[in-house]
Design an enzyme around this catalytic site. Structure first.
Site, PDB file in Angstrom:
ATOM      1  CB  CYS A 153      33.439  98.750  70.250  1.00  0.00           C
ATOM      2  SG  CYS A 153      34.464  97.465  69.929  1.00  0.00           S
TER       3      CYS A 153
ATOM      4  CG  ASP B  74      37.792  97.834  68.402  1.00  0.00           C
ATOM      5  OD1 ASP B  74      37.910  99.104  67.819  1.00  0.00           O
ATOM      6  OD2 ASP B  74      37.804  97.893  69.505  1.00  0.00           O
TER       7      ASP B  74
ATOM      8  CB  CYS C  15      41.000  96.247  72.982  1.00  0.00           C
ATOM      9  SG  CYS C  15      40.097  97.706  72.588  1.00  0.00           S
TER      10      CYS C  15
ATOM     11  CB  CYS D 268      39.760 102.278  70.099  1.00  0.00           C
ATOM     12  SG  CYS D 268      39.892 101.039  70.927  1.00  0.00           S
TER      13      CYS D 268
END
Length: 164
Positions: free
Chosen positions: A57, A59, A127, A84
């Site tokens: 993703c 991150d 996350c 994000c």
């Protein structure tokens, strides 16, 4: 043509009002007002640095802790996150939660607790997992530095933390 532009503006303004509803207010708060952004000198022996990422993703999270060498208490924490809003919010929450705690205590912080606190949807759980991994990596880095300074085996402090 003018009518088309006016209707497009109206549509965009309606979308802008709807977008914040995708995230819980705690995520929005930590995204708009992140706590403890920044970094410490990674070469400082009182600082542990955890750098983790999720290539799928994009991150990337760097979380640093500053530890009082005599008490073992985390006296400060900082983060820098590329990702994000949920990744930034998870980092911000993690730094708040580790400050003032012993390293053994922060090793028990679970991603599920962070996700629950922020009301993260299932698609954003990675996350909170990054935040947990970053905390553990920062503690491990600090313990490795301390072991090198004291001449103790590098694996001993990490094994002790894993038992806790």
């Amino acid at each position: 043509m003018l009518r088309l532009l006016a209707s497009e503006r109206l549509l965009l303004s309606q979308r802008a009002r709807i977008l914040p509803r995708f995230y819980h207010e705690k995520v929005i708060d930590h995204f708009n007002n992140p706590r403890n952004v920044g970094s410490f000198d990674k070469n400082d022996p009182a600082v542990g640095t955890g750098l983790v990422g999720a290539p799928a993703c994009g991150d990337v999270m760097k979380l640093q802790i500053k530890v009082d060498d005599t008490t073992g208490e985390i006296i400060d924490a900082r983060f820098k996150t590329f990702g994000c809003g949920s990744a930034i919010a998870s980092s911000s929450v993690a730094t708040e939660w580790v400050k003032g705690k012993q390293m053994e205590e922060v090793m028990t912080i679970k991603n599920t607790e962070i996700a629950k606190h922020l009301s993260l949807p299932p698609v954003k759980l990675h996350c909170s997992m990054l935040a947990e991994d970053a905390i553990k990596a920062a503690v491990k880095d600090y313990q490795t530095k301390r072991a090198k300074l004291s001449g103790v085996s590098e694996t001993e402090p990490v094994e002790q933390a894993a038992k806790a």
